[in-house]
Design a protein around this motif. Structure first.
Motif, PDB file in Angstrom:
ATOM      1  N   MET A 276       1.095  -1.389  -0.099  1.00 45.65           N
ATOM      2  CA  MET A 276       0.288   0.473   0.029  1.00 45.65           C
ATOM      3  C   MET A 276       0.558   1.144   0.343  1.00 45.65           C
ATOM      4  O   MET A 276       0.283   2.234  -0.757  1.00 45.65           O
ATOM      5  CB  MET A 276      -1.673  -0.055   1.301  1.00 45.65           C
ATOM      6  CG  MET A 276      -1.751   0.780   1.214  1.00 45.65           C
ATOM      7  SD  MET A 276      -3.078   0.706   0.081  1.00 45.65           S
ATOM      8  CE  MET A 276      -4.075   1.208   0.417  1.00 45.65           C
ATOM      9  N   LYS A 277       2.117   1.252   0.498  1.00 51.34           N
ATOM     10  CA  LYS A 277       2.601   2.491   0.617  1.00 51.34           C
ATOM     11  C   LYS A 277       3.760   2.681  -0.325  1.00 51.34           C
ATOM     12  O   LYS A 277       3.544   3.797  -1.617  1.00 51.34           O
ATOM     13  CB  LYS A 277       4.166   1.881   2.502  1.00 51.34           C
ATOM     14  CG  LYS A 277       3.227   2.337   3.329  1.00 51.34           C
ATOM     15  CD  LYS A 277       4.680   2.183   4.021  1.00 51.34           C
ATOM     16  CE  LYS A 277       4.728   3.166   5.205  1.00 51.34           C
ATOM     17  NZ  LYS A 277       5.641   3.461   6.510  1.00 51.34           N
ATOM     18  N   VAL A 278       3.417   1.963  -1.240  1.00 52.31           N
ATOM     19  CA  VAL A 278       4.496   1.957  -2.582  1.00 52.31           C
ATOM     20  C   VAL A 278       3.537   2.412  -3.809  1.00 52.31           C
ATOM     21  O   VAL A 278       3.664   3.530  -4.555  1.00 52.31           O
ATOM     22  CB  VAL A 278       5.227   0.643  -2.826  1.00 52.31           C
ATOM     23  CG1 VAL A 278       5.647   0.238  -4.349  1.00 52.31           C
ATOM     24  CG2 VAL A 278       5.795   0.136  -2.336  1.00 52.31           C
TER      25      VAL A 278
ATOM     26  N   LYS B 250       1.185   4.624  -2.595  1.00 59.00           N
ATOM     27  CA  LYS B 250       1.160   5.963  -2.839  1.00 59.00           C
ATOM     28  C   LYS B 250       2.570   6.446  -2.894  1.00 59.00           C
ATOM     29  O   LYS B 250       1.874   7.958  -2.960  1.00 59.00           O
ATOM     30  CB  LYS B 250       0.937   6.049  -0.617  1.00 59.00           C
ATOM     31  CG  LYS B 250      -0.118   6.091  -0.197  1.00 59.00           C
ATOM     32  CD  LYS B 250      -0.392   5.433   1.477  1.00 59.00           C
ATOM     33  CE  LYS B 250      -1.731   5.697   2.131  1.00 59.00           C
ATOM     34  NZ  LYS B 250      -2.359   5.272   3.362  1.00 59.00           N
ATOM     35  N   PHE B 251       3.006   6.482  -2.456  1.00 59.35           N
ATOM     36  CA  PHE B 251       4.810   7.068  -3.385  1.00 59.35           C
ATOM     37  C   PHE B 251       4.549   7.318  -4.858  1.00 59.35           C
ATOM     38  O   PHE B 251       5.193   7.900  -5.062  1.00 59.35           O
ATOM     39  CB  PHE B 251       5.821   6.096  -2.658  1.00 59.35           C
ATOM     40  CG  PHE B 251       7.431   5.921  -3.213  1.00 59.35           C
ATOM     41  CD1 PHE B 251       7.746   7.541  -2.673  1.00 59.35           C
ATOM     42  CD2 PHE B 251       7.724   5.877  -4.127  1.00 59.35           C
ATOM     43  CE1 PHE B 251       9.055   7.992  -2.673  1.00 59.35           C
ATOM     44  CE2 PHE B 251       8.943   6.582  -4.294  1.00 59.35           C
ATOM     45  CZ  PHE B 251       9.693   7.552  -3.530  1.00 59.35           C
TER      46      PHE B 251
END
Length: 70
Positions: A1-3, A5-6
């Motif tokens: 999920m962080k990837v 968003k980034f």
């Protein structure tokens, strides 16, 4: 999920940067050249008099050096 968003944030930042560059208007025209310098023929007689006096000084000092024995 962080990837995700980034990646999404990176695409938005680059897109805004591209729109910022493309949104600028054409560059301003170059300023006109500066006016010419001072006229040459102003105070020419003073320059001639100074040159003559300097020439007389150089000739006189050269003659004084050559007259004295070494």
């Amino acid at each position: 999920m962080k990837v995700i968003k980034f990646f999404f944030l990176t695409i938005i930042v680059f897109t805004l940067g591209i729109f910022d560059v493309l949104g600028q208007g054409p560059p301003a025209p170059a300023p006109p050249p500066p006016p010419p310098g001072l006229p040459i023929d102003e105070d020419i007689f003073i320059g001639i008099i100074i040159a003559l006096l300097f020439g007389i000084y150089v000739i006189y000092s050269f003659r004084l050096k050559t007259k004295t024995p070494t």
